[in-house]
Design an enzyme around this catalytic site. Structure first.
Site, mmCIF file in Angstrom:
data_model
loop_
_atom_site.group_PDB
_atom_site.id
_atom_site.type_symbol
_atom_site.label_atom_id
_atom_site.label_comp_id
_atom_site.label_asym_id
_atom_site.label_seq_id
_atom_site.Cartn_x
_atom_site.Cartn_y
_atom_site.Cartn_z
ATOM 1 N N SER A 116 0.845 -1.188 0.000
ATOM 2 C CA SER A 116 0.000 0.000 0.000
ATOM 3 C C SER A 116 0.885 1.244 0.000
ATOM 4 O O SER A 116 1.688 1.436 -0.900
ATOM 5 C CB SER A 116 -0.965 -0.029 1.193
ATOM 6 O OG SER A 116 -1.963 0.953 1.058
ATOM 7 N N GLU A 206 -2.398 -2.861 -7.618
ATOM 8 C CA GLU A 206 -3.587 -3.055 -6.791
ATOM 9 C C GLU A 206 -3.985 -1.690 -6.259
ATOM 10 O O GLU A 206 -3.203 -0.748 -6.285
ATOM 11 C CB GLU A 206 -3.310 -4.042 -5.649
ATOM 12 C CG GLU A 206 -2.245 -3.596 -4.638
ATOM 13 C CD GLU A 206 -2.762 -2.665 -3.553
ATOM 14 O OE1 GLU A 206 -3.955 -2.766 -3.195
ATOM 15 O OE2 GLU A 206 -1.983 -1.830 -3.058
ATOM 16 N N HIS A 276 -5.485 -5.249 -1.091
ATOM 17 C CA HIS A 276 -6.209 -4.930 0.131
ATOM 18 C C HIS A 276 -7.390 -5.872 0.400
ATOM 19 O O HIS A 276 -8.098 -6.266 -0.522
ATOM 20 C CB HIS A 276 -6.755 -3.498 0.069
ATOM 21 C CG HIS A 276 -5.719 -2.439 0.259
ATOM 22 N ND1 HIS A 276 -4.830 -2.091 -0.744
ATOM 23 C CD2 HIS A 276 -5.417 -1.646 1.313
ATOM 24 C CE1 HIS A 276 -4.043 -1.120 -0.297
ATOM 25 N NE2 HIS A 276 -4.372 -0.834 0.940
#
Length: 302
Positions: A116, A206, A276
């Protein structure tokens, strides 16, 4: 096309240091559960006294978070660095940051683990020629399914990794250096010293909580910049919470991905289990991989 230097495999008894380079820590129960997973496997995990600090939405002021990273990297006894969570803030840590001013990353590689917002740190270390782990942070590791946790430790402890299965969009097979990350964070590395060279790379993207038009805007920037021209293939993970609100005219996130990427003429595999909330299979940043878009497989060339 050369894989990045892989740090030595971890083993029980090794010292690991926790850092919070991004957002303020809020999920202490999940955080503590994940640390216990490491300790139950025989690792020594050192948590800084400042782990709960907050400065707005950040886990302390920039210098404090930068010092955490520097101290962990320069500690000769530390074998790995565990990031507490994502959020936002790692790009701020990179201001005035120079890996070579610390212990040489190539001569003294150690594991850096996160995903992330941690993408900025993973990609900056990739630029130095060192592999890292795109995988669960300490607020998410304990929530992973058993197979994902086992894969995670297989990676850092030096065992072979099984291939991941997704949905191939066709386009054949490509071999290249894997560079996975969060699309939003990666896009914001453009026009900085930390944007990697994408020649011969298989990108892994992502994201979470980004509306389809925002995904469109970012991928259009990648197209206009020419950054995708030398990419060998693209592996797409979870795009969680990226669907439009009900009753709002929009494309779906899958339609955006296909529109912006499907005409590149390179292998693409979607719906791979990383990112996630769903599951986040650990991936070695900078490893040589094979992407089979006919069979829908991402295989690490162990």
């Amino acid at each position: 096309m050369q894989a990045k230097i892989l740090p030595p495999p971890l083993k029980p008894g090794d010292l690991l240091r926790v850092i919070a380079p991004s957002g303020a820590l809020r999920e202490f129960e999940a955080f503590n559960q994940s640390i216990e997973i490491w300790r139950s496997r025989g690792y020594k995990v050192e948590v800084p006294a400042t782990i709960g600090d907050k400065w707005g939405y950040l886990a302390g002021k920039d210098d404090q978070r930068r010092t955490q990273l520097a101290d962990a990297w320069e500690d000769p006894h530390c074998r790995g660095i565990l990031c507490a969570r994502g959020g936002f803030g790692s790009t701020r840590v990179l201001e005035d940051w120079h890996w070579q001013a610390k212990l040489s990353p190539v001569q003294n590689p150690k594991w850096l683990i996160g995903f992330s917002d941690i993408t900025a740190l993973l990609w900056s270390l990739y630029n130095e020629g060192v592999s890292s782990v795109h995988g669960p942070v300490l607020t998410t590791l304990a929530k992973e399914p058993d197979w994902s946790i086992e894969r995670f430790f297989n990676l850092v402890e030096g065992r072979p990794l099984e291939a991941l299965k997704g949905n191939g969009w066709g386009g054949g097979i490509a071999t290249g250096i894997l560079l996975p990350g969060n699309l939003t964070v990666a896009t914001h590395l453009f026009a900085t010293p930390f944007k990697p060279d994408f020649d011969g790379v298989i990108l892994g993207f992502e994201d979470v909580s980004e509306a389809p038009y925002r995904i469109d805007r970012m991928l259009t920037q990648w197209r206009l910049s020419g950054a995708l021209s030398k990419v060998k293939g693209i592996a797409l993970g979870n795009f969680t919470g990226c669907e439009p609100p009900a009753n709002v005219p929009s494309f779906s996130v899958e339609e955006v991905l296909r529109d912006r990427l499907g005409d590149l003429g390179i292998p693409i595999v979607a719906d791979l289990p990383f990112g996630h909330d769903i599951c986040n299979a650990a991936l070695p940043v900078g490893a040589l991989v094979t992407l089979d878009a006919d069979q829908g497989i991402l295989a690490i060339n162990n």
